[in-house]
Motif scaffolding. Structure first.
Motif: not given
Length: 494
Positions: A188-195, A228-233
């Motif tokens: 997700m930190s690279r703009g990727l989302s898993v299925k 927080d849009a960046t929570a956890g990453i």
């Protein structure tokens, strides 16, 4: 700590671009260039496997590779076959069976990528499982690191990481679950989302392993619902969420809260599902209906039932069992029977659970004759009754002084289904037989009970003592009192 390791892995192998797309920023370098001699061998093997169709090519391959193949050579050959993934898989299997290559995480990664990009899901997962067991896969994120490094060279697709996560989750180990969470965060930190199916599997396993509150937190994070849009990453990384929760996401959360008894949270998730525009399915309705039934809110359960009908959501066996069980629990057997009849008319096959509810319901209502009719119907249909249902039925029969009917039911179930009777079932029978003065029969049941590993309780001793006293056998009653006292002392000392 794991998150920092992953950030180092991904950012150290990436080349920043103005508009990165998917995983194209990952390094293309996975191994050192082969020597001329090795290059010739690689080219020869690729040509042999690609252009020779006869079975003899595999024998020819053995003669070419008498000294075996290095993991790097295997990877280069496999890459030469990547447009023919079935052949690449056959080649991989051949090297395993003939011990031609001592595979490393790097060579495993190559074939995993090739199979994943071809959507050969089963074989890809099989190789991932083998790689996860490799001694090289230490620390726990090593295989992910190698997959990242070899990603671009193999022309892979993000789907490969979904497979990795799902294979890790299969282990049902807290450490592996946390690894999966870290992997999702780094992607997700690279703009990727898993299925979404992978997110759902992650939520399910986190809920199972760490509690549904943790599962709910992961749900909020992976679907970008945190304030927080960046929570956890990490605060310096912008996250892009490309997937939306579906009905299975909310079902996993509702089931988790239901199992932990947090019924009000089930209703909260239901409201959130509606707010996000997700339509519930039959299973969703059944979970919420189960909450209403547990809390004896049967009018609300019926309203939900009608809502399903209005929205053309078909009632399945789970839905019928849920509402039938709810009415049985509160003793409204006529309503339970109405739904049971409707179930048959609708063409929905009843299950053992359906009959279990009805038998238990009639016993609670004190209508043991109806309970026996349903029980016999259940047995005729070939359903195996639970030991707890037999226990309830035996208890009700013994209360009605129909102890020999109860004994016949127990014997028949033991013979037909190999049922292991509960301790309470034996207790009900012994107490009932002693009350009727059938001491010999009671002793036989007690002997069988001991043979099953149950120790006689104070209640059973009391039943025998009362029974012998009624028939005037004071001597036996006195002996049992002494034995009961000695057992109490022994248990206290133990």
């Amino acid at each position: 700590m794991a998150v920092q390791i992953l950030k180092h892995i991904i950012f150290s192998v990436s080349k920043p671009k103005p508009k990165p797309q998917l995983l194209s920023q990952f390094s293309t370098s996975s191994s050192t260039p082969p020597s001329d001699q090795s290059h010739n061998l690689i080219a020869t093997v690729v040509s042999l496997l690609t252009h020779h169709r006869s079975k003899s090519r595999w024998n020819h391959l053995l003669s070419l590779c008498r000294s075996g193949l290095t993991p790097t050579q295997f990877s280069q050959i496999a890459l030469g076959l990547k447009n023919n993934p079935h052949l690449a898989l056959h080649f991989f299997s051949f090297t395993q069976h003939k011990s031609l290559c001592k595979h490393s995480l790097s060579s495993y990664a190559t074939i995993i990528h090739i199979l994943s990009r071809a959507r050969l899901i089963g074989p890809a997962r099989d190789v991932i499982r083998v790689a996860l067991r490799s001694p090289e896969n230490d620390p726990k994120l090593k295989l992910f690191e190698v997959l990242v490094k070899t990603y671009r060279e193999c022309g892979s697709a993000p789907f490969v990481f979904d497979l990795l996560i799902k294979c890790c989750l299969e282990v049902k180990n807290i450490e592996k679950i946390e690894t999966c969470v870290d992997i999702v965060r780094m992607l997700m930190s690279r703009g990727l989302s898993v299925k979404v199916s992978t997110c759902n599997a992650l939520i399910w396993e986190v809920s199972r392993g760490k509690g549904v509150i943790s599962g709910y937190e992961i749900y909020r994070e992976v679907f970008g619902l945190d304030s927080d849009a960046t929570a956890g990453i990490g605060k310096d990384v912008k996250r892009v969420v490309r997937v939306r929760p579906n009905v299975h996401t909310f079902n996993a959360l509702m089931v988790g809260f239901y199992r932990e008894g947090a019924f009000e949270k089930v209703e909260d998730v239901w409201v959130e599902m509606a707010r996000l525009g997700c339509e519930p399915d039959c299973y969703s309705y059944s979970v919420l209906m189960a909450v209403f039934c547990e809390e004896r809110r049967m009018r609300e359960a019926e309203k939900l039932w009608e809502e399903m009908r209005d929205k053309n959501v078909e009632h399945d066996v789970v839905a019928y069992n849920t509402i039938i069980g709810g009415f049985c629990e509160i003793g409204e057997m006529p309503r339970a029977e109405e739904f049971f009849r409707e179930m048959g008319l609708s063409g929905v096959e009843s299950s053992s659970v359906t009959f279990e509810h009805l038998v238990n319901g009639y016993c609670r209502a004190g209508d043991v004759d109806s309970a026996i009719l349903v029980y016999n119907d259940m047995c005729r249909k070939g359903f195996e009754p639970e030991g707890s249902t037999i226990e309830v039925l035996i208890g009700e029969l013994c209360d009605k002084r129909r102890v020999f009917e109860a004994l016949d039911i127990l014997k028949a179930r033991v013979v037909k289904f190999g049922l292991f009777p509960t301790e309470k079932s034996y207790m009900f029978l012994i107490k009932g037989l002693c009350e009727e003065g059938k001491m010999e029969e009671a002793l036989k049941v007690q002997a069988e009970m001991v043979g099953k590993g149950f120790e006689p309780s104070l209640e059973i001793y009391s039943s025998f003592i009362d029974g012998y006293m009624k028939e005037g056998n004071v001597e036996m009653a006195t002996m049992l009192r002494k034995e009961m006292f000695e057992n109490q002392v022994r248990q206290a000392d133990g």
